[in-house]
Design a protein around this motif. Structure first.
Motif, PDB file in Angstrom:
ATOM      1  N   HIS A 189       0.824  -1.207   0.000  1.00 18.93           N
ATOM      2  CA  HIS A 189       0.000   0.000   0.000  1.00 18.93           C
ATOM      3  C   HIS A 189       0.863   1.264   0.000  1.00 18.93           C
ATOM      4  O   HIS A 189       0.342   2.367   0.135  1.00 18.93           O
ATOM      5  CB  HIS A 189      -0.930   0.021   1.216  1.00 18.93           C
ATOM      6  N   SER A 190       2.167   1.096  -0.173  1.00 22.39           N
ATOM      7  CA  SER A 190       3.086   2.245  -0.089  1.00 22.39           C
ATOM      8  C   SER A 190       3.156   2.992  -1.417  1.00 22.39           C
ATOM      9  O   SER A 190       2.863   2.447  -2.494  1.00 22.39           O
ATOM     10  CB  SER A 190       4.484   1.766   0.305  1.00 22.39           C
ATOM     11  N   THR A 191       3.587   4.244  -1.333  1.00 25.51           N
ATOM     12  CA  THR A 191       3.742   5.070  -2.529  1.00 25.51           C
ATOM     13  C   THR A 191       4.846   4.519  -3.425  1.00 25.51           C
ATOM     14  O   THR A 191       4.710   4.494  -4.657  1.00 25.51           O
ATOM     15  CB  THR A 191       4.073   6.517  -2.134  1.00 25.51           C
ATOM     16  N   GLU A 192       5.944   4.048  -2.808  1.00 28.56           N
ATOM     17  CA  GLU A 192       7.053   3.552  -3.613  1.00 28.56           C
ATOM     18  C   GLU A 192       6.649   2.324  -4.432  1.00 28.56           C
ATOM     19  O   GLU A 192       7.068   2.159  -5.581  1.00 28.56           O
ATOM     20  CB  GLU A 192       8.268   3.244  -2.745  1.00 28.56           C
ATOM     21  N   TRP A 193       5.827   1.447  -3.836  1.00 29.21           N
ATOM     22  CA  TRP A 193       5.352   0.294  -4.603  1.00 29.21           C
ATOM     23  C   TRP A 193       4.402   0.728  -5.707  1.00 29.21           C
ATOM     24  O   TRP A 193       4.474   0.217  -6.833  1.00 29.21           O
ATOM     25  CB  TRP A 193       4.661  -0.724  -3.708  1.00 29.21           C
ATOM     26  N   SER A 194       3.539   1.697  -5.434  1.00 29.32           N
ATOM     27  CA  SER A 194       2.592   2.179  -6.435  1.00 29.32           C
ATOM     28  C   SER A 194       3.322   2.746  -7.644  1.00 29.32           C
ATOM     29  O   SER A 194       2.970   2.457  -8.797  1.00 29.32           O
ATOM     30  CB  SER A 194       1.682   3.245  -5.817  1.00 29.32           C
ATOM     31  N   HIS A 195       4.383   3.515  -7.385  1.00 29.55           N
ATOM     32  CA  HIS A 195       5.157   4.091  -8.486  1.00 29.55           C
ATOM     33  C   HIS A 195       5.890   3.000  -9.263  1.00 29.55           C
ATOM     34  O   HIS A 195       5.906   3.019 -10.504  1.00 29.55           O
ATOM     35  CB  HIS A 195       6.163   5.102  -7.935  1.00 29.55           C
ATOM     36  N   THR A 196       6.486   2.062  -8.548  1.00 29.76           N
ATOM     37  CA  THR A 196       7.214   0.974  -9.209  1.00 29.76           C
ATOM     38  C   THR A 196       6.264   0.136 -10.047  1.00 29.76           C
ATOM     39  O   THR A 196       6.585  -0.266 -11.177  1.00 29.76           O
ATOM     40  CB  THR A 196       7.910   0.090  -8.170  1.00 29.76           C
ATOM     41  N   ARG A 197       5.105  -0.144  -9.498  1.00 26.64           N
ATOM     42  CA  ARG A 197       4.090  -0.935 -10.217  1.00 26.64           C
ATOM     43  C   ARG A 197       3.728  -0.271 -11.538  1.00 26.64           C
ATOM     44  O   ARG A 197       3.671  -0.942 -12.584  1.00 26.64           O
ATOM     45  CB  ARG A 197       2.862  -1.089  -9.332  1.00 26.64           C
ATOM     46  N   GLU A 198       3.498   1.036 -11.521  1.00 28.23           N
ATOM     47  CA  GLU A 198       3.133   1.742 -12.746  1.00 28.23           C
ATOM     48  C   GLU A 198       4.273   1.718 -13.765  1.00 28.23           C
ATOM     49  O   GLU A 198       4.044   1.596 -14.968  1.00 28.23           O
ATOM     50  CB  GLU A 198       2.731   3.183 -12.418  1.00 28.23           C
ATOM     51  N   GLN A 199       5.505   1.839 -13.272  1.00 27.73           N
ATOM     52  CA  GLN A 199       6.662   1.803 -14.166  1.00 27.73           C
ATOM     53  C   GLN A 199       6.783   0.448 -14.863  1.00 27.73           C
ATOM     54  O   GLN A 199       7.092   0.376 -16.058  1.00 27.73           O
ATOM     55  CB  GLN A 199       7.937   2.115 -13.378  1.00 27.73           C
ATOM     56  N   VAL A 200       6.532  -0.627 -14.116  1.00 31.01           N
ATOM     57  CA  VAL A 200       6.635  -1.962 -14.701  1.00 31.01           C
ATOM     58  C   VAL A 200       5.509  -2.201 -15.704  1.00 31.01           C
ATOM     59  O   VAL A 200       5.738  -2.766 -16.785  1.00 31.01           O
ATOM     60  CB  VAL A 200       6.633  -3.034 -13.597  1.00 31.01           C
ATOM     61  N   LEU A 201       4.305  -1.785 -15.382  1.00 36.47           N
ATOM     62  CA  LEU A 201       3.191  -1.935 -16.320  1.00 36.47           C
ATOM     63  C   LEU A 201       3.461  -1.167 -17.612  1.00 36.47           C
ATOM     64  O   LEU A 201       3.169  -1.657 -18.715  1.00 36.47           O
ATOM     65  CB  LEU A 201       1.890  -1.443 -15.679  1.00 36.47           C
ATOM     66  N   THR A 202       4.054   0.019 -17.479  1.00 37.73           N
ATOM     67  CA  THR A 202       4.414   0.799 -18.671  1.00 37.73           C
ATOM     68  C   THR A 202       5.504   0.102 -19.467  1.00 37.73           C
ATOM     69  O   THR A 202       5.437   0.015 -20.702  1.00 37.73           O
ATOM     70  CB  THR A 202       4.880   2.202 -18.258  1.00 37.73           C
ATOM     71  N   ARG A 203       6.514  -0.393 -18.768  1.00 37.92           N
ATOM     72  CA  ARG A 203       7.612  -1.111 -19.433  1.00 37.92           C
ATOM     73  C   ARG A 203       7.104  -2.304 -20.226  1.00 37.92           C
ATOM     74  O   ARG A 203       7.567  -2.574 -21.346  1.00 37.92           O
ATOM     75  CB  ARG A 203       8.607  -1.588 -18.379  1.00 37.92           C
ATOM     76  N   ASP A 204       6.124  -3.024 -19.658  1.00 35.63           N
ATOM     77  CA  ASP A 204       5.591  -4.232 -20.301  1.00 35.63           C
ATOM     78  C   ASP A 204       4.413  -3.935 -21.221  1.00 35.63           C
ATOM     79  O   ASP A 204       3.714  -4.859 -21.653  1.00 35.63           O
ATOM     80  CB  ASP A 204       5.169  -5.244 -19.230  1.00 35.63           C
ATOM     81  N   ASN A 205       4.192  -2.642 -21.502  1.00 36.91           N
ATOM     82  CA  ASN A 205       3.104  -2.234 -22.408  1.00 36.91           C
ATOM     83  C   ASN A 205       1.742  -2.740 -21.958  1.00 36.91           C
ATOM     84  O   ASN A 205       0.857  -2.998 -22.778  1.00 36.91           O
ATOM     85  CB  ASN A 205       3.391  -2.715 -23.839  1.00 36.91           C
ATOM     86  N   GLY A 206       1.581  -2.897 -20.641  1.00 37.08           N
ATOM     87  CA  GLY A 206       0.291  -3.321 -20.109  1.00 37.08           C
ATOM     88  C   GLY A 206      -0.113  -4.726 -20.488  1.00 37.08           C
ATOM     89  O   GLY A 206      -1.287  -5.089 -20.404  1.00 37.08           O
ATOM     90  N   MET A 207       0.874  -5.550 -20.899  1.00 38.58           N
ATOM     91  CA  MET A 207       0.571  -6.915 -21.358  1.00 38.58           C
ATOM     92  C   MET A 207       1.066  -7.950 -20.362  1.00 38.58           C
ATOM     93  O   MET A 207       2.146  -7.809 -19.780  1.00 38.58           O
ATOM     94  CB  MET A 207       1.229  -7.173 -22.712  1.00 38.58           C
ATOM     95  N   CYS A 208       0.269  -8.996 -20.168  1.00 35.22           N
ATOM     96  CA  CYS A 208       0.687 -10.129 -19.349  1.00 35.22           C
ATOM     97  C   CYS A 208       1.893 -10.783 -20.011  1.00 35.22           C
ATOM     98  O   CYS A 208       1.858 -11.117 -21.199  1.00 35.22           O
ATOM     99  CB  CYS A 208      -0.449 -11.146 -19.218  1.00 35.22           C
ATOM    100  N   GLN A 209       2.962 -10.965 -19.250  1.00 34.76           N
ATOM    101  CA  GLN A 209       4.199 -11.491 -19.804  1.00 34.76           C
ATOM    102  C   GLN A 209       4.165 -13.005 -19.995  1.00 34.76           C
ATOM    103  O   GLN A 209       5.151 -13.582 -20.470  1.00 34.76           O
ATOM    104  CB  GLN A 209       5.371 -11.100 -18.899  1.00 34.76           C
ATOM    105  N   ARG A 210       3.044 -13.632 -19.640  1.00 41.54           N
ATOM    106  CA  ARG A 210       2.910 -15.080 -19.855  1.00 41.54           C
ATOM    107  C   ARG A 210       1.959 -15.417 -21.004  1.00 41.54           C
ATOM    108  O   ARG A 210       2.256 -16.280 -21.817  1.00 41.54           O
ATOM    109  CB  ARG A 210       2.456 -15.762 -18.567  1.00 41.54           C
ATOM    110  N   CYS A 211       0.827 -14.735 -21.063  1.00 38.84           N
ATOM    111  CA  CYS A 211      -0.162 -15.106 -22.085  1.00 38.84           C
ATOM    112  C   CYS A 211      -0.402 -14.022 -23.116  1.00 38.84           C
ATOM    113  O   CYS A 211      -1.015 -14.284 -24.153  1.00 38.84           O
ATOM    114  CB  CYS A 211      -1.478 -15.503 -21.425  1.00 38.84           C
TER     115      CYS A 211
END
Length: 276
Positions: free
Chosen positions: A46-68
């Motif tokens: 629930h932390s701000t640092e996790w929220s920011h990191t989460r958004e960065q990773v979703l952007t990096r992965d183009n919002g796509m599931c890396q498995r399917c």
């Protein structure tokens, strides 16, 4: 008519019997247990640092599931954060997943943890001259519960080409596999032995796996004999001489000092065998 409850199955809202166990029930129980026993764990998510990191990773992965490849709904720790808490914000250990892929990944991890699948794992790193017999040494010594990383064999398996015919585009994927392998080995002890076949020493490997039982081996095959084998196998000796020269330079700089010299006598007199 018996009691019913609303459930989401295959993306649709449906009424099911109240006694039917559904995924939401498992998720709810899991989160309740986590809330009761792991307050720091919950605070982090629930932390701000996790929220920011989460958004960065979703952007990096183009919002796509890396498995399917479907739309991702969350960000997952490849090595669970409870197993590697210090690296919980390391983006190299994060991947975007859809809810279904995350469910099945977490289920496999839970089953493995409950079964206690850990072994007294030994990691053996083999490095040195091309043609010295590293791959054949592993073949002779590996057991049924072992894991083997061998760049050349992996390249051949992924491209369908003969051994030692590289593909620069596939190389990037093999490097990703290697890096992921090291991170998994840091957190798990699933195998009896792990064999990692390299050409040069890897300081990153030694640093990342410092807490594991890592052993280093260099075969005693001479430079001249390796060149003879490379010629016999019709390898590109001109290019490989540069590799041999670099290994000799690293040896002179003490980069191979931690490697134990061992004999590969079993293969030395076999002129019909292809050596690596």
């Amino acid at each position: 008519m018996g009691n019913k409850k609303l459930a989401i199955i295959n993306g649709r809202r449906v009424l099911v019997d109240a006694t039917t166990r559904i995924r939401q029930d498992s998720d709810r129980e899991y989160n309740q247990a986590r809330n009761q026993k792991q307050s720091d764990y919950i605070k982090f998510y629930h932390s701000t640092e996790w929220s920011h990191t989460r958004e960065q990773v979703l952007t990096r992965d183009n919002g796509m599931c890396q498995r399917c490849g479907l739309a991702a709904t969350l960000v997952d720790h490849i090595i669970p954060s409870e197993d590697d808490w210090d690296n919980r914000l390391d983006q190299d250990n994060l991947q975007s997943l859809c809810r279904d892929c995350h469910y099945w990944k977490t289920r496999r991890e839970t089953i493995k943890r409950k079964k206690g699948l850990t072994r007294a794992m030994t990691i053996t790193v083999l490095a040195g001259y091309p043609g010295s017999g590293k791959s054949t040494y592993v073949t002779d010594h590996a057991g049924p519960h072992d894991l083997i990383y061998d760049y050349d064999r992996l390249m051949a398996a992924l491209t369908g080409q003969p051994m030692h015919q590289g593909n620069i585009d596939v190389n990037d994927y093999i490097q990703l596999i290697y890096e992921m392998l090291l991170r998994k080995l840091k957190a798990e002890q699933t195998f009896a032995n792990v064999w990692i076949v390299l050409t040069y020493p890897d300081d990153k490997l030694d640093s990342l796996l410092a807490s594991q039982d890592v052993r280093h081996i260099m075969l005693d095959t001479s430079r001249d004999e390796c060149i003879q084998r490379l010629n016999h196998d019709k390898r590109d000796v001109v290019q490989l001489l540069k590799v041999l020269d670099k290994i000799d330079k690293l040896k002179s700089e003490s980069k191979f000092d931690k490697f134990k010299i061992v004999s590969n006598e079993k293969r030395k007199n076999n002129s019909n065998f292809s050596f690596k």
